[in-house]
Enzyme design. Structure first.
Site, PDB file in Angstrom:
ATOM      1  N   ARG A 138      10.896   3.443  -6.397  1.00  0.00           N
ATOM      2  CA  ARG A 138       9.707   2.925  -7.089  1.00  0.00           C
ATOM      3  C   ARG A 138       9.471   3.665  -8.406  1.00  0.00           C
ATOM      4  O   ARG A 138       9.066   3.053  -9.393  1.00  0.00           O
ATOM      5  CB  ARG A 138       8.484   3.026  -6.173  1.00  0.00           C
ATOM      6  CG  ARG A 138       8.520   1.947  -5.087  1.00  0.00           C
ATOM      7  CD  ARG A 138       7.622   2.289  -3.936  1.00  0.00           C
ATOM      8  NE  ARG A 138       6.224   2.336  -4.297  1.00  0.00           N
ATOM      9  CZ  ARG A 138       5.326   3.099  -3.684  1.00  0.00           C
ATOM     10  NH1 ARG A 138       5.689   3.881  -2.694  1.00  0.00           N
ATOM     11  NH2 ARG A 138       4.079   3.066  -4.059  1.00  0.00           N
TER      12      ARG A 138
ATOM     13  N   ARG B  93       2.141   3.657   5.079  1.00  0.00           N
ATOM     14  CA  ARG B  93       2.619   2.569   4.223  1.00  0.00           C
ATOM     15  C   ARG B  93       4.136   2.594   4.180  1.00  0.00           C
ATOM     16  O   ARG B  93       4.726   3.638   3.907  1.00  0.00           O
ATOM     17  CB  ARG B  93       2.044   2.760   2.809  1.00  0.00           C
ATOM     18  CG  ARG B  93       1.386   1.513   2.285  1.00  0.00           C
ATOM     19  CD  ARG B  93       0.792   1.768   0.946  1.00  0.00           C
ATOM     20  NE  ARG B  93       1.744   1.475  -0.119  1.00  0.00           N
ATOM     21  CZ  ARG B  93       1.386   1.272  -1.386  1.00  0.00           C
ATOM     22  NH1 ARG B  93       0.123   1.334  -1.719  1.00  0.00           N
ATOM     23  NH2 ARG B  93       2.280   1.003  -2.287  1.00  0.00           N
TER      24      ARG B  93
ATOM     25  N   ARG C 177       3.096  -5.277 -14.473  1.00  0.00           N
ATOM     26  CA  ARG C 177       4.077  -4.212 -14.241  1.00  0.00           C
ATOM     27  C   ARG C 177       5.319  -4.396 -15.106  1.00  0.00           C
ATOM     28  O   ARG C 177       6.235  -3.584 -15.033  1.00  0.00           O
ATOM     29  CB  ARG C 177       4.507  -4.240 -12.773  1.00  0.00           C
ATOM     30  CG  ARG C 177       3.802  -3.208 -11.907  1.00  0.00           C
ATOM     31  CD  ARG C 177       4.332  -3.352 -10.496  1.00  0.00           C
ATOM     32  NE  ARG C 177       4.202  -2.188  -9.693  1.00  0.00           N
ATOM     33  CZ  ARG C 177       3.204  -1.946  -8.847  1.00  0.00           C
ATOM     34  NH1 ARG C 177       2.202  -2.782  -8.769  1.00  0.00           N
ATOM     35  NH2 ARG C 177       3.220  -0.874  -8.092  1.00  0.00           N
TER      36      ARG C 177
ATOM     37  N   ARG D 130       0.592  10.507   1.205  1.00  0.00           N
ATOM     38  CA  ARG D 130      -0.017   9.221   1.551  1.00  0.00           C
ATOM     39  C   ARG D 130       0.806   8.513   2.626  1.00  0.00           C
ATOM     40  O   ARG D 130       0.260   7.894   3.529  1.00  0.00           O
ATOM     41  CB  ARG D 130      -0.120   8.343   0.299  1.00  0.00           C
ATOM     42  CG  ARG D 130      -0.867   7.039   0.541  1.00  0.00           C
ATOM     43  CD  ARG D 130      -1.155   6.312  -0.740  1.00  0.00           C
ATOM     44  NE  ARG D 130       0.016   5.617  -1.236  1.00  0.00           N
ATOM     45  CZ  ARG D 130       0.061   4.975  -2.423  1.00  0.00           C
ATOM     46  NH1 ARG D 130      -0.986   4.974  -3.204  1.00  0.00           N
ATOM     47  NH2 ARG D 130       1.142   4.355  -2.802  1.00  0.00           N
TER      48      ARG D 130
ATOM     49  N   LYS E 182      -4.559   4.762  -9.004  1.00  0.00           N
ATOM     50  CA  LYS E 182      -5.123   3.474  -9.451  1.00  0.00           C
ATOM     51  C   LYS E 182      -6.102   2.902  -8.429  1.00  0.00           C
ATOM     52  O   LYS E 182      -7.185   2.464  -8.789  1.00  0.00           O
ATOM     53  CB  LYS E 182      -4.004   2.437  -9.703  1.00  0.00           C
ATOM     54  CG  LYS E 182      -3.023   2.840 -10.792  1.00  0.00           C
ATOM     55  CD  LYS E 182      -2.106   1.682 -11.172  1.00  0.00           C
ATOM     56  CE  LYS E 182      -1.144   1.265 -10.080  1.00  0.00           C
ATOM     57  NZ  LYS E 182      -0.102   2.264  -9.778  1.00  0.00           N
TER      58      LYS E 182
HETATM   59  P1  AMP Z   1       1.240  -1.180  -5.237  1.00  0.00           P
HETATM   60  O1  AMP Z   1       0.362  -1.234  -4.041  1.00  0.00           O
HETATM   61  O2  AMP Z   1       0.560  -1.633  -6.489  1.00  0.00           O
HETATM   62  O3  AMP Z   1       1.934   0.158  -5.403  1.00  0.00           O
HETATM   63  O4  AMP Z   1       2.421  -2.255  -4.999  1.00  0.00           O
HETATM   64  C1  AMP Z   1       3.318  -2.128  -3.910  1.00  0.00           C
HETATM   65  C2  AMP Z   1       4.546  -2.976  -4.165  1.00  0.00           C
HETATM   66  O5  AMP Z   1       4.188  -4.350  -4.329  1.00  0.00           O
HETATM   67  C3  AMP Z   1       5.338  -2.645  -5.422  1.00  0.00           C
HETATM   68  O6  AMP Z   1       6.231  -1.559  -5.236  1.00  0.00           O
HETATM   69  C4  AMP Z   1       6.063  -3.961  -5.684  1.00  0.00           C
HETATM   70  O7  AMP Z   1       7.162  -4.126  -4.808  1.00  0.00           O
HETATM   71  C5  AMP Z   1       5.012  -4.991  -5.288  1.00  0.00           C
HETATM   72  N1  AMP Z   1       4.174  -5.371  -6.443  1.00  0.00           N
HETATM   73  C6  AMP Z   1       2.839  -5.123  -6.607  1.00  0.00           C
HETATM   74  N2  AMP Z   1       2.398  -5.583  -7.782  1.00  0.00           N
HETATM   75  C7  AMP Z   1       3.469  -6.129  -8.407  1.00  0.00           C
HETATM   76  C8  AMP Z   1       3.664  -6.756  -9.680  1.00  0.00           C
HETATM   77  N3  AMP Z   1       2.670  -6.893 -10.562  1.00  0.00           N
HETATM   78  N4  AMP Z   1       4.925  -7.203  -9.968  1.00  0.00           N
HETATM   79  C9  AMP Z   1       5.942  -7.063  -9.103  1.00  0.00           C
HETATM   80  N5  AMP Z   1       5.824  -6.481  -7.915  1.00  0.00           N
HETATM   81  C10 AMP Z   1       4.609  -6.006  -7.555  1.00  0.00           C
END
Ligand code: AMP
Length: 191
Positions: free
Chosen positions: A145, A134, A89, A128, A14
């Site tokens: 996740r 990260r 999400r 990654r 993404k």
């Molecule tokens: P990402 O970088 O999009 O993979 O997001 C990393 C983490 O941030 C996720 O595993 C969630 O813990 C949190 N997070 C990001 N976006 C959301 C969302 N829309 N709703 C809830 N938690 C989120």
């Protein structure tokens, strides 16, 4: 406005494809993951709350996430469109996004769903984690996740199929080939 959601499991690409979409369509990027990580880095109150969930691979509660998104939208009223990366999400987040955009006289024009097999996702996330450091890209949190993705996020595929704006795109192959497929899937969509 021209609004896109880039959708897919963790590790589906993404962020990478968002960068290319921004360059091509001049969209404003809202990555909720990046936003939260920047709060954690700056040790804000929100960052401290978010860290508790992110480090366990869990989702931040809908109510909080929806508020954050609404203020992000209001902070950038001049943009010609938004690419939503990592949001929605959950179904309640998708319903809230629909309402928020309708209140601003617009909508989600397309949802680009990057479809990648589970094994490939795990390989990419582990890689990654080694490269970027990260905190949530470690084997244990990756499993959590993916589980959360299947339980709470993947139902959005059907939700957007019903809305009629879901565009499935194979998320494997070269970055440029994937992007070419995304561009094709978006051809002819009107503002
Ligand atoms: P990402 O970088 O999009 O993979 O997001 C990393 C983490 O941030 C996720 O595993 C969630 O813990 C949190 N997070 C990001 N976006 C959301 C969302 N829309 N709703 C809830 N938690 C989120």
């Amino acid at each position: 406005m021209f609004n896109l959601v880039i959708f897919g499991a963790p590790g589906s690409g993404k962020g990478t494809q968002s960068e290319k979409l921004i360059a091509e369509y001049g969209l404003h990027h809202i990555s909720t993951g990046e936003l939260l990580r920047s709060h954690i880095k700056q040790d804000t109150e929100l960052g401290r709350v978010a860290d508790k969930y992110i480090s366990k691979g869990q989702l931040i509660p809908d109510e909080l996430m929806i508020d954050i998104l609404a203020s992000e939208l209001d902070a950038h009223p001049e943009v010609k469109g938004v690419i939503f990366d990592g949001f929605p999400r959950t179904i309640p987040q998708a319903q809230a996004l629909k309402k928020m955009l309708a209140e601003r006289g617009t909508k989600v024009h397309a949802v680009v769903g990057l479809e990648v097999e589970e094994k490939e996702l795990i390989d990419r996330l582990v890689k990654r984690g080694i490269e970027s450091g990260r905190s949530d890209d470690n084997p244990e949190t990756i499993q959590a996740r993916l589980k959360v993705y299947h339980a709470q996020t993947s139902p959005l595929r059907d939700y957007y199929m019903e809305e009629g704006n879901y565009k499935a795109v194979a998320g494997t192959g070269s970055i440029d080939d994937i992007f070419a497929n995304i561009r094709d899937s978006l051809a002819g969509i009107q503002e």
